[in-house]
Design an enzyme around this catalytic site. Structure first.
Site, mmCIF file in Angstrom:
data_model
loop_
_atom_site.group_PDB
_atom_site.id
_atom_site.type_symbol
_atom_site.label_atom_id
_atom_site.label_comp_id
_atom_site.label_asym_id
_atom_site.label_seq_id
_atom_site.Cartn_x
_atom_site.Cartn_y
_atom_site.Cartn_z
ATOM 1 N N CYS B 78 32.468 46.619 41.146
ATOM 2 C CA CYS B 78 33.377 47.625 40.567
ATOM 3 C C CYS B 78 32.646 48.940 40.322
ATOM 4 C CB CYS B 78 33.971 47.129 39.263
ATOM 5 S SG CYS B 78 34.855 48.429 38.380
ATOM 6 N N VAL B 79 33.195 50.021 40.839
ATOM 7 C CA VAL B 79 32.530 51.325 40.752
ATOM 8 C C VAL B 79 32.391 51.810 39.310
ATOM 9 C CG1 VAL B 79 34.692 52.589 41.248
ATOM 10 C CG2 VAL B 79 32.494 53.708 41.610
#
Lengths: 130, 119
Positions: B78-79
């Site tokens: 997840c960024v």
């Protein structure tokens, strides 16, 4: 067309339940989980949230985080309605154990006992717990 | 069966990533398909190539990389969770990719089961 899909997301809709078990501060789970809820709403999924154990503290009224240098994100729960996330549940046993009632909460919820919670989970396609 | 996996804890402090790896290994062996492994919360720490545990201990980062290489398993970090924790493309071990939370929801939609490993 046998099935109707929303105009914006042209794909299947599943029932997602987010199970919130942790207090809002002390760990990052509540804050980051709320981000997943908002994204699932953007995908037009059938979203429900349930608050159990210390997770019920996430939606307690009048949170004040000034003393701990943390962002007070409790207002986001009130904004969920605007994302069509309207199915919020709280486990009765968790409220009782913490001396809380529905009046202490900042959003409208449906109170379930643990059997009701079990039935709710049974009815889902995807359960994401944190 | 199509399986999605969500890992919410980093390596070592919690067993979540070990359990997920063992689950994924067993599932692949039985002929199931892992459509995606998504790393969230401290789970993003499973992706850093800088992990260097003692040689007599398991190296989870390398284990995941190897699974990606051998079975084509998609490893998505997840960024937003990664940025908070100082992980960017330069830190990623082979096989890991940074992407958005939409990939988690998509995994939930597309998989027959989404299995969470956390605290």
């Amino acid at each position: 067309m046998a099935e109707e899909f929303d105009d914006e997301f042209d794909g299947p809709v599943k029932r997602f339940l987010f199970v919130n078990r942790k207090a809002p501060y002390g760990t990052v789970y509540a804050l980051e989980s709320l981000e997943v809820v908002l994204i699932s709403a953007a995908f037009d999924q059938d979203v429900s949230l349930v608050f159990v154990d210390d997770g019920v503290f996430q939606i307690v009224k009048d949170q004040d985080t000034d003393g701990i240098n943390m962002k007070n994100f409790s207002r986001t729960y009130r904004a969920l309605e605007g994302y069509d996330v309207e199915k919020l549940y709280v486990e009765k046993e968790s409220l009782d154990a913490r001396g809380l009632t529905e009046d202490d909460l900042l959003v409208d919820v449906e109170i379930l006992d643990s059997q009701g919670l079990s039935d709710l989970m049974d009815a889902q396609d995807v359960v994401i717990t944190s | 069966m199509k399986l999605g996996i969500l890992i919410n804890e980093g390596p070592f402090t919690h067993q979540a990533s070990d359990s997920a790896y063992q689950f994924a290994t067993a599932a692949l062996k039985k002929g199931h398909e892992i459509i995606r492994v998504f790393f969230y919360h401290d789970g993003v720490y499973n992706s850093t190539k800088f992990a260097d545990p003692p040689s007599d201990d398991r190296n989870l980062v390398q284990q995941w990389s190897k699974m990606a290489e051998e079975h084509g398993v998609e490893l998505i970090v997840c960024v937003a969770a990664a940025m908070r924790r100082g992980i960017n493309d330069d830190a990623l071990a082979p096989g890991f990719q940074i992407s958005g939370l939409g990939q988690l929801i998509e995994a939930g939609i597309e998989a027959d089961r989404l299995v969470t490993f956390g605290d």
